[in-house]
Design a protein around this motif. Structure first.
Motif: not given
Length: 1002
Positions: A128, A130, A391, A394-395, A438-439, A441-442, A444
């Motif tokens: 999470w 990066k 998250v 972010r989301m 993909e979702e 993985c978001e 973290g």
């Protein structure tokens, strides 16, 4: 012509000059394809007329062909084939293929080095974040490995750069195992070794036996061996080499055979120990001279342990290493060291900071905010909350949406991966769950990289560490229904049918409960509502009593070499910050008969920490427990933990298995032996690897009250006795030690101490009767264990005086010669020995009659009776009659050693009849106060099983029962079943077939 074709002509020049025929057909085809011109043909013919054919061929190969266009070589081969010289073309074609393969082979080391430099130079602790990549070389703190030299506990610390050296003969050990707890740094060590190999030199320190002595190093995960046929397939299907390199599996096998290879296999545990390919790598002839380095969680590797040359253990950080780790982290992240001062000063570093992974996580968390965590579960929960907060930002979703849409499905995927022995997720896993990879993985928790299997390419989703997968699996278990969760728990924590030794071995050797231990540890900390249910299940499966410990020890714990199953529960307790009262009550019930605690040299910090928690509880009833230490490790690096363990008065003695004098000094110092507020009674056992003579001084406290010596030679025994000669001893023991005249004088002087209450003088071959005169002066003597051989008249008189005093509460006669005088003295004084509560008669199997002793046994008022002897019906009937007269009997141990003679000499067999055994069973059934019962070597028949079941059901106080039985054709599996089923339902009840036991142990 291309350079490799010119090289082919050059390397095969002798063959071509000898074999090529410059025929008209060859000229015609070469001319037709415009390989040679008429001028070239005239040149060749002139050389041939003025010289030889070979000279003409040589000119053609060196002066004409190499200067033609690039496709000339292929046209030349075609001309050879069509002109009847196919064998020459095939030779050149084969050489080219072999040359091409050799060229590819030569690129393997370069490709591996390039891969390791790209992939292993950095550590990404958390997906999470990066942007945080820690440098492998800058972050790795210098560490040493603990090397186990033998199963007796002898060990030494070695630097990592000495890993690949047998110090005895400087050869390379071929099979190495590195054990350690989760997150302790095993994978980082593997990563560091592979990266160092890629550099190909360690400067002036480079030695012939360091990592650079290997031509090839393959860094693999044990899971990559699953479902593969050959080791070459594993290498080629990994990511180590480019997929377009064009090396076949057969060729890779040949390369491995021909080179000095190191296989680093990370994550080898019980889930893979049955993998035939890994077995082949460890045991197979093809790999006998290849080096294999395995890493495994502590105590996982059992089945293949005999194939390991060197066993190493990677231990946690000490205080200096913790500070160094934090310093390197702050320098790498360019933040002030003072920013993490609160972390270094907090309790969490003491509890968690020894683990490099957890210390890194703590550092990461502390860069965001000042957190306070004491347990592994709290730490991972803090990380989980942090991930959730990020998250949400972010989301732009609510916590509830993220929990239901993304996290709970991820919990289930992690749980399923754990159950399947995987630590990665694939695209199909998300498709099956109806999720967008993909979702997810978001969130973290996962990193994504390319997975290539055969010709198919896909994505692989990895957790940065297996502990994160285990944490999420535990989160899924929290959401399970109680019955389903308990069913899962019992799959790992079970009690086998103990009458079959192979099932008991499965419990100990497969160590199935270790596979799930980290998941259950998280579950302990996450789900307090079902804590009692989980704790009871784990306790029932692992917490065996010391009463039956000798059987289990003989199978799995030789001299403390393995961490005992009972420590599983101790480690789980480390996840609790508060202890619910109901759990304290449950533990107290289990602890009350559990009188022995052992710390072995494979025990972790969490074992000791958990034992400290367990035995420092305020229990309803005070109990007395002995502590046994088999290790050097913990007296050197974990002194605070040991002191915390013995801080409570529950431990009244400690037994130290000594490997050298430094170990002994460190142990005495750590445990503060002889201090008024610590353990004041010690037993010192000399290990078989110990060669030191006892030093002239040892740090015994001034309040030392008891010492026992075991297995020491005469010089060491005398030194010890001299050291403690001025201590206020009330207990003194010498067991199986070599005594010369000087030792005996020292011992006699110590026996002048009128405060002595316990004396142990035991030997299999020495007569201790000479000390009886000193014993007569001990008016406070309550406990006597002694070995008596042929006594003279004075010794017999002194023995009588001791018995007449009626101060003995405990009498053990070990390895005595039961001549008539000794039997008569004992039998005649039983009626006067009203204080005696414990009688123990143990002897080597022989035929010395003890009928005279047993006939008056009923005159005693015993609470504990142990006999280990060759018994006949008259003996057993006398014991049976005595048992009926002991209303307060609490412990009974009857071991008929007739079967020992049977196994030693097939011509000898003394049997107890069914009638005598039946009377014994009925007598035992009347002992309402009995709480511990062991019957060994009795011949059991179908007709006796109902009586045995009835007896056990009537003994409502019984908490421990062991039956080691002899049977013949009169005992059937069907007939024995009721007793076995009853025993399986009771914790601490075990039935063992002696013949199977002997067969399996041998």
């Amino acid at each position: 012509m291309e350079s490799h074709h010119i090289e082919c002509l050059k390397k095969n020049r002798v063959f071509l000059c000898d074999k090529i025929s410059l025929s008209a057909d060859l000229y015609a085809h070469l001319g037709e394809m415009d390989v040679i011109t008429d001028d070239h043909l005239n040149e060749i013919q002139n050389i041939k007329r003025n010289g030889t054919t070979k000279e003409a061929v040589l000119h053609f190969l060196t002066a004409i062909l190499p200067k033609r266009r690039p496709e000339t070589f292929d046209l030349f081969l075609e001309a050879l084939r069509t002109s009847g010289q196919k064998h020459v073309a095939e030779r050149l074609d084969e050489w080219l293929k072999e040359s091409d393969q050799n060229s590819k082979d030569q690129t393997i080391p370069q490709e591996l080095q390039s891969y390791y430099k790209r992939k292993l130079q950095s550590i990404i602790p958390m997906p999470w974040w990066k942007n945080i990549q820690l440098s492998l070389t800058e972050m790795c703190v210098e560490r040493q490995l603990r090397k186990l030299i033998n199963s007796k506990g002898e060990e030494k610390m070695i630097p990592i750069d000495r890993l690949f050296t047998h110090e005895e003969d400087q050869t390379i050990p071929r099979r190495l195992l590195i054990e350690g707890d989760p997150g302790i740094g095993k994978s980082i060590l593997c990563q560091k070794l592979a990266f160092e190999w890629s550099i190909q030199s360690c400067g002036d320190r480079c030695r012939t036996s360091c990592i650079h002595c290997f031509d090839l190093t393959f860094y693999l995960n044990a899971r990559q061996f699953m479902n593969e046929n050959t080791v070459a397939d594993v290498v080629l299907k990994s990511d180590l080499l480019p997929k377009d390199l064009g090396i076949s599996s057969t060729r890779m096998t040949e390369v491995i055979k021909a080179t000095n290879v190191l296989f680093i296999i990370d994550g080898y545990d019980e889930a893979f120990s049955q993998n035939s390919l890994l077995d082949q790598l460890l045991k197979g002839d093809m790999f006998r001279h290849k080096t294999v380095l395995l890493t495994s969680r502590r105590n996982f590797l059992q089945d293949n342990i005999n194939h390991i040359d060197c066993v190493y253990s990677i231990e946690g950080y000490d205080k200096h290493q913790q500070v160094e780790h934090v310093r390197r982290f702050t320098e790498h992240e360019k933040i002030p060291f003072s920013r993490l001062n609160s972390l270094l000063e907090s309790n969490e570093v003491e509890n968690l900071g020894k683990n490099p992974l957890m210390l890194t996580l703590l550092c990461l968390l502390h860069t965001e905010k000042d957190v306070r965590t004491r347990t592994q579960t709290e730490l991972y929960s803090e990380i989980h909350d942090f991930i959730l907060r990020k998250v949400i930002e972010r989301m732009k979703l609510t916590e509830e949406d993220i929990e239901h849409r993304l996290l709970r499905p991820l919990y289930q995927l992690a749980f399923e991966a754990f159950e399947n022995g995987e630590d990665v997720l694939l695209e199909r896993d998300f498709e099956r769950a109806g999720l967008s990879s993909e979702e997810v993985c978001e969130v973290g928790y996962l990193t994504r990289d390319i997975l290539i299997r055969g010709i198919k390419q896909g994505w692989r989703y990895s957790f940065t560490h297996r502990t994160f997968l285990e944490f999420l699996a535990a989160k899924h278990l929290v959401l399970m229904a109680a019955e389903e969760r308990l069913k899962w728990l019992r799959k790992y924590y079970f009690r086998p049918n103990s009458n079959r030794v192979e099932e008991v071995q499965r419990l100990h050797f497969s160590l199935l409960f270790r596979v799930a231990e980290n998941v259950v540890a998280f579950l302990f900390g996450l789900h307090p509502d079902v804590l009692l249910q989980m704790a009871s299940t784990v306790i029932d499966a692992t917490l065996d009593k010391d009463f039956v410990g000798s059987f289990y020890n003989s199978l799995s714990l030789p001299d403390g070499s393995l961490c005992p199953p009972s420590h599983v529960f101790c480690r789980l307790l480390c996840e609790l910050n508060t202890m619910p009262p109901v759990l304290v009550t449950t533990i107290a019930k289990r602890l009350s008969p559990h009188r022995a605690v052992a710390v072995g040299f494979n025990c972790s910090d969490r074992c000791i920490k958990g034992m400290a928690i367990m035995y420092n509880l305020c229990l309803p009833e005070p109990i007395s427990i002995s502590l046994t230490i088999h290790t050097q490790q913990y007296t050197q690096t974990n002194i605070p933990l040991l002191r915390e363990l013995v801080n409570f008065s529950i431990f009244d003695r400690v037994c130290i298995h000594v490997t050298d004098n430094n170990h002994l000094k460190n142990s005495l110092h750590a445990l503060r032996i002889g201090q008024a507020d610590s353990i004041r009674n010690v037993k010192i056992v000399k290990s078989s690897v110990c060669k030191d003579i006892a030093p002239p001084a040892l740090p015994f406290g001034d309040d030392l009250r008891g010492i026992s010596l075991m297995k020491y030679d005469k010089v060491s025994t005398r030194r010890f006795l001299e050291i403690v000669s001025k201590k206020p001893l009330i207990e003194l023991g010498v067991l199986y030690c070599d005594l010369d005249d000087r030792c005996k004088r020292c011992l006699s002087n110590l026996l002048l101490n009128h405060d002595l209450q316990s004396v142990i003088l035991v030997s299999t071959n020495q007569h201790m009767g000479r000390f009886l005169r000193r014993l007569t002066g001990l008016d406070k003597l309550q406990k006597l264990r002694i070995s008596l051989k042929n006594m003279d008249q004075a010794e017999r008189h002194n023995f009588e005086k001791i018995l007449k005093k009626n101060t003995l509460q405990e009498l053990s006669l070990l390895h005595c010669q039961y001549f008539a005088d000794l039997c008569n003295i004992l039998s005649n004084h039983f009626s006067r020995m009203t204080a005696l509560r414990y009688l123990r008669v143990i002897n080597l199997p022989d035929f010395q009659p003890i009928d005279r002793i047993l006939c008056n046994l009923h005159l005693l008022r015993l609470q504990e009776f142990h006999i280990q002897y060759v018994l006949n019906d008259d003996n057993l009937n006398a014991i049976t009659g005595a048992i009926r007269s002991w209303p307060n009997l609490q412990v009974l141990w009857i071991h008929d050693r007739s079967h020992d003679l049977s196994f030693a000499d097939n011509n000898v067999r003394i049997s107890l009849t069914e009638g005598a055994v039946r009377l014994l069973i009925k007598a035992i059934a009347s002992c309402r106060s009995l709480n511990r019962l062991a019957l060994k070597g009795l011949q059991i028949q179908d007709r006796l099983i109902p009586e045995m079941c009835k007896m056990l059901k009537s003994l409502i106080q019984l908490t421990e029962f062991q039956l080691t039985y002899i049977h013949d054709e009169t005992l059937t599996e069907e007939g024995f079943m009721p007793l076995q089923q009853y025993a399986d339902q009771r914790v601490g009840f075990n039935c063992i077939d002696y013949k199977t036991f002997v067969k399996e142990c041998s």
